[in-house]
Motif scaffolding. Sequence first.
Motif, PDB file in Angstrom:
ATOM      1  N   PRO A  41     -23.145  15.926  74.554  1.00 42.63           N
ATOM      2  CA  PRO A  41     -22.094  15.311  73.746  1.00 42.63           C
ATOM      3  C   PRO A  41     -20.705  15.808  73.997  1.00 42.63           C
ATOM      4  N   ARG A  95     -26.799  11.593  72.636  1.00 40.91           N
ATOM      5  CA  ARG A  95     -26.589  11.920  73.739  1.00 40.91           C
ATOM      6  C   ARG A  95     -26.807  13.227  74.142  1.00 40.91           C
ATOM      7  N   ASP A  96     -27.415  13.653  75.424  1.00 39.97           N
ATOM      8  CA  ASP A  96     -27.929  14.942  75.888  1.00 39.97           C
ATOM      9  C   ASP A  96     -26.880  15.863  75.780  1.00 39.97           C
ATOM     10  N   TYR A 133     -16.411   8.884  72.312  1.00 35.01           N
ATOM     11  CA  TYR A 133     -17.826   9.491  72.029  1.00 35.01           C
ATOM     12  C   TYR A 133     -18.624   9.592  73.578  1.00 35.01           C
ATOM     13  N   TYR A 134     -18.049   8.608  74.567  1.00 32.56           N
ATOM     14  CA  TYR A 134     -18.739   8.746  75.882  1.00 32.56           C
ATOM     15  C   TYR A 134     -18.177   9.566  76.818  1.00 32.56           C
ATOM     16  N   SER A 176     -17.879  13.233  78.525  1.00 35.20           N
ATOM     17  CA  SER A 176     -18.690  14.319  78.809  1.00 35.20           C
ATOM     18  C   SER A 176     -17.887  15.629  78.851  1.00 35.20           C
TER      19      SER A 176
END
Length: 625
Positions: free
Chosen positions: A459, A456-457, A328-329, A331
């Motif tokens: 994702p 998140r800007d 999920y984190y 980029s």
Amino acid sequence: MLKLFISLLGLFLFFLINLINAAEVKNFYLNATYVNVNLDGKYERQAIGCNDTYPWPTLEANKGDRIQLWLTNGLNDTNTTLHFHGIWQNHTNQMDGGDMISNCPIPPGGTFIYNFTLEQSGLYWYHSHTAGQFADGFRAPFVIHDKNTTSGEDEFPYEYDEEVILTISDWYHQDNVELTKDFLDLYNPTGAEPIPESLLINEGMNLTWKVEPNKTYLVRLVNTGAFVSQIFFIEDHQLEVVEVDGVYVEKNITDHIYVTSAQRYSFLLHTKNSTDKNFAIMQLCDQDMLDVPGNLNTNETSYLIYNEDADLPTEAYIYDWEDFLDDYYLSPLSGSELLEDPDYQIVVEVTMNNLNDGKNYAFFNNLTYVAPKVPTLMTLLSAGELATDAAIYGSNTNTFVLQHNEVIELVLNNADAGKHPFHMHGHHFQLVQRGPDYTDETDPVPYDEENADEFRDVPLSRDTVFVRPNSYIVLRFKADNPGVWIFHCHIEWHMIQGLSLILVEAPLQVQKDEGQQLTENHISICEAAGVLPSGNAAANTEDFFDLTNENVQVKDLPSGFTGRGIVALVFSCIAGILGIIVLGIYGLLPINEKKVIEDFGVESIELDETSSNDVQPNTKSSTSL
């Protein structure tokens, strides 16, 4: 001015010629055949191989290449199909391979010609999309290299010295037909999934990978298994993740990666300078997914070899296995921002329950997917303006009709106590929200839009993502790929249970696209398979709203029955029947008076006892790089 025009025209032609020269037509001729294999060294069984060999070949091509693949069904007793997992199939929906979704099944002896152009790069894979066949070995990686059309150089965004492909998977000693029969059965009312016998790596075990010191390897890792998620790590080495499901990401260093069925990760592995020691390559099964223990060895060891004269490593351990990379984190390297607020939100709830036949099924919004009599794409192509009405696609297909270029938000609430990896055909989706693990909660916790975490800007985008127990995921994508796309759990047993829904995207645009019209080869395959290539879900070509005799799910249980209730009822019946049988057998046996006297201690005799304890050696097949 004329000279400038001529110069620009010449420059354009130069680049066009280079583009044509760089893009190639890649021809593949594959024949699905039965072969005998012993992949884990424990048991020989029949598998689905290619051209009378095993495993299936790794396919490689370049971005921009056109693929022409002839797949012949050499299996004499079953249909088959072929899906290129993660490939969008823009303007070529009928090449997606979804059995009774975008494609008619290929009958025994039939040959389907897959013809499409590659618009992506990265790690993908291909597998059968029919009746659990990829659990029988019909599966292999598909690597698309990001080549520069003029220089021919690989434009992969990170530097490396050598590329390695690793597949991890689970393996069963029974074939999918036998497994499915026992799985979808009255005597498996809880829906306990079949437990694999082994974890494989590169379709074998005990892999030895010889590496050189002070070198950077690009490792492409894919889980081609039918069921369990695996944790992958290499003892005392860090994994630098750079690609996920064909999406380049900013570098992220981790010690171990959690890989569900169908997920792909590419990472850079920097080898050590020293060659005095070898290291363990570990596969750990997610044991939370196993309803019963089975005979599976949940930790498998392979070998990273620096020094062939040194000892092989022993099993390595991690003490907090849940502390794995959280995708999920990650980029995306492209910097693609969060899509705008959705035009259309689809909310579905995942449940597992029993129907009136006592079998356990999987549901989206209380509907379990049942394949239509006409592939959904062919219903779309033959329905005219009615193609925009979801009703014609069947009452048990969970079909949603999307408008062209809409932003779609898919909210999935998992009211089940197990993890599920979900895959969407035809798209990457943005991972907008993923709820925590609510295993210990009494009731499932659905997505609450009013109290959601901040999005998140930028994702992560990918095509396969897992949802945690009793929790939720929220996905966004743009409906910019007209066609018929399935969204389903990639645990093959759950798909067999019906955990699928259909997205019919911009149907009128599909009808207008000449490239989307059925090929003559496809129509001939439908005829050979006995499938009508037009009509509604019930194969009605006259009235598309008449669904008489369509395929539908089994009726619900009578009011008052629950999953637990039917489990108790089934096992009570089994216990009662067994008890009656035992009483009957003993009641009919003749009385042994001598034995009765002995039992009461009146007289004792010596009894001869024999025993045997046959122990078979556990030999495993080994593979090497």
